[in-house]
Design an enzyme around this catalytic site. Structure first.
Site, PDB file in Angstrom:
ATOM      1  N   THR A 311       0.818  -1.213   0.000  1.00 47.25           N
ATOM      2  CA  THR A 311       0.000   0.000   0.000  1.00 47.25           C
ATOM      3  C   THR A 311       0.850   1.261   0.000  1.00 47.25           C
ATOM      4  O   THR A 311       0.461   2.273  -0.594  1.00 47.25           O
ATOM      5  CB  THR A 311      -0.941   0.012   1.225  1.00 47.25           C
ATOM      6  OG1 THR A 311      -0.170  -0.098   2.429  1.00 47.25           O
ATOM      7  CG2 THR A 311      -1.921  -1.151   1.156  1.00 47.25           C
ATOM      8  N   HIS A 312       2.029   1.196   0.628  1.00 50.33           N
ATOM      9  CA  HIS A 312       2.863   2.411   0.675  1.00 50.33           C
ATOM     10  C   HIS A 312       3.439   2.770  -0.703  1.00 50.33           C
ATOM     11  O   HIS A 312       3.984   3.857  -0.873  1.00 50.33           O
ATOM     12  CB  HIS A 312       3.968   2.277   1.716  1.00 50.33           C
ATOM     13  CG  HIS A 312       5.015   1.249   1.413  1.00 50.33           C
ATOM     14  ND1 HIS A 312       5.956   0.857   2.333  1.00 50.33           N
ATOM     15  CD2 HIS A 312       5.288   0.509   0.306  1.00 50.33           C
ATOM     16  CE1 HIS A 312       6.754  -0.050   1.809  1.00 50.33           C
ATOM     17  NE2 HIS A 312       6.372  -0.271   0.579  1.00 50.33           N
ATOM     18  N   ASN A 313       3.336   1.848  -1.671  1.00 48.50           N
ATOM     19  CA  ASN A 313       3.861   2.115  -3.020  1.00 48.50           C
ATOM     20  C   ASN A 313       2.878   2.850  -3.919  1.00 48.50           C
ATOM     21  O   ASN A 313       3.225   3.172  -5.057  1.00 48.50           O
ATOM     22  CB  ASN A 313       4.220   0.793  -3.710  1.00 48.50           C
ATOM     23  CG  ASN A 313       5.379   0.079  -3.048  1.00 48.50           C
ATOM     24  OD1 ASN A 313       6.191   0.698  -2.373  1.00 48.50           O
ATOM     25  ND2 ASN A 313       5.450  -1.224  -3.221  1.00 48.50           N
ATOM     26  N   ASP A 343       2.404  -3.149   7.028  1.00 46.56           N
ATOM     27  CA  ASP A 343       3.127  -2.015   6.473  1.00 46.56           C
ATOM     28  C   ASP A 343       3.564  -1.101   7.595  1.00 46.56           C
ATOM     29  O   ASP A 343       3.149  -1.254   8.748  1.00 46.56           O
ATOM     30  CB  ASP A 343       2.239  -1.257   5.477  1.00 46.56           C
ATOM     31  CG  ASP A 343       2.998  -0.780   4.254  1.00 46.56           C
ATOM     32  OD1 ASP A 343       4.182  -0.409   4.410  1.00 46.56           O
ATOM     33  OD2 ASP A 343       2.435  -0.790   3.150  1.00 46.56           O
ATOM     34  N   MET A 368       8.961   6.966  -0.457  1.00 42.69           N
ATOM     35  CA  MET A 368       7.708   6.754  -1.186  1.00 42.69           C
ATOM     36  C   MET A 368       7.349   7.975  -2.031  1.00 42.69           C
ATOM     37  O   MET A 368       6.873   7.842  -3.162  1.00 42.69           O
ATOM     38  CB  MET A 368       6.568   6.461  -0.205  1.00 42.69           C
ATOM     39  CG  MET A 368       6.765   5.206   0.626  1.00 42.69           C
ATOM     40  SD  MET A 368       7.059   3.741  -0.380  1.00 42.69           S
ATOM     41  CE  MET A 368       8.724   3.317   0.131  1.00 42.69           C
TER      42      MET A 368
END
Length: 415
Positions: A311-313, A343, A368
């Site tokens: 999700t952090h990508n 995460d 990010m």
């Protein structure tokens, strides 16, 4: 965030450093761990949370003392030129210094330069720069050997890959940050970010076109930590969404032999690498499937869905799409089947956390921003995206963080 040492005097900081150093030594002695040295045979330090808290407290005071001793002018002079030290690390990595220097003994400058395919002058200047950072050592004039910091990159392929890809790709993209953000100041995603500005493609396409770099990236991402989730209570198959080479599933399968794992990823080269990582004790419990997590989840009847460091990508709107796509899988599984979001979890605004602890997370957040046009998120931010994806999503539990990552235990309320 305010620091406990913000208004501390130099003398007060020094006293705190002395007391915490004593606690540091006491902990190591009680754990039968030798005190740290720069020797290449030095033991690894403990990784337990209580020791990491002590490390953070000690490092915070050490840093504050150094800042006060230096003052603003000296700090900025050093900070600005420290960027040039990046060149020494990058050259050493690209020319294989870390593997060419022997594990035991030393190597003369001439031999190191010849093996690296580099002239002696620049070989000498680069390795001497690194020695000032306590990386490598000079045993006698013109002869170089490992110390504890350089040998770590020789012995640990995953750590070396992490450092190398950071210098080879990420820091180059970082230099484009201001220009990229000026070009699109109100947009942020994989095509509106510094990485795209530097390389002309989104980061995922970059690795698809460069399989040799893709493998290095997979190794760099292979570090993992167990979390406090009760895996032993699950039965059946865990679906590892966006699981890359499946390194997390492979490790979990070794610890929990009653579980099976279905690894899904859109990158065929990552999946192929995962197949090569399988050992006989897990081979029959791990499957690999090419799947796009922006499309409806194809696996029904899972015991859990795990999405780790994905999700952090992605920008917020992309994460909402990912979370929506998981809903069919949860609906097709037994009530109470969890979605586990593994995460980094950022501190909420106003929370009191150690400055260095927060900085490590802010550094990851900047990665990010630069590379993906995305971000690390707080629990509140995760909850907002979950509710936007499906109002039935509920965060039941936030597992205590161990190291860098946290774990959100999410369920679909189907009442």
């Amino acid at each position: 965030m305010s620091s406990a040492t913000e208004n501390a005097s130099i003398l007060h900081l020094a006293a705190g450093i002395l007391e915490d150093t004593k606690e540091f030594i006491k902990y190591l002695e009680s754990s039968n761990v030798a005190l740290p040295t720069f020797s290449p045979t030095a033991e690894a330090l403990p990784t337990k949370p209580e020791f990491q808290q002590l490390q953070t407290r000690l490092k915070t005071q050490l840093e504050d003392l150094q800042l006060l001793v230096d003052g603003p002018s000296r700090f900025y002079r050093y900070f600005l030129v420290s960027g040039y030290e990046i060149a020494a690390f990058q050259i050493a990595l690209d020319f294989d210094f870390f593997t060419l220097v022997p594990t035991e003994g030393d190597i003369p400058l001439e031999d190191l330069a010849n093996k690296a395919g580099l002239d002696q002058d620049r070989t000498n200047r680069v390795i001497r720069m690194l020695i000032t950072q306590r990386v490598f050592q000079e045993t006698k004039p013109g002869f170089f050997a490992h110390n504890s910091f350089s040998i770590a990159l020789q012995r640990d392929d995953e750590m070396r890959s992490m450092v190398h890809y950071s210098f080879d790709e990420m820091l180059k993209a970082c230099a484009q940050s201001s220009d990229a953000i000026k070009a699109t100041p109100f947009e942020a995603d994989s095509v509106h970010c510094p990485f795209y500005a530097r390389f002309g493609v989104p980061i995922f396409d970059y690795y698809k076109k460069r399989p040799e770099h893709s493998g290095r990236f997979a190794k760099a991402m292979a570090g993992w930590r167990k979390h406090s989730y009760p895996w032993e209570d699950l039965k059946g198959t865990v679906v590892d969404i966006g699981g890359g080479s499946g390194h997390v599933s492979i490790e979990l399968a070794r610890f929990f032999p009653h579980l099976k794992f279905a690894v899904q990823d859109g990158d065929a080269s990552m999946l192929a690498q995962g197949q090569r990582l399988l050992s006989d004790n897990v081979r029959d419990r791990i499957s690999f499937t090419r799947a796009n997590f922006f499309e409806p989840q194809p696996y029904m009847g899972a015991s859990a869905y795990l999405i780790r460091q994905c999700t952090h990508n992605w920008a917020d709107h992309d994460v909402v799409t990912i979370l929506k796509s998981i809903v069919p899988g949860l609906e097709g599984s037994a009530p109470g089947t969890p979605l586990l979001i593994n995460d980094m979890i950022m501190p909420e605004p106003g929370s009191k956390v150690p400055r260095i602890w927060e900085r490590e997370r802010r550094q990851a957040d900047m990665v990010m921003l630069v590379c993906y046009g995305a971000k690390q998120r707080t629990v509140s931010e995760f909850n907002t995206l979950l509710k936007e994806a499906d109002p039935r999503y509920v965060i039941r539990k936030v597992h205590a963080e161990q190291g860098a990552l946290g774990l959100l235990e999410v369920y679909l309320d189907r009442k």
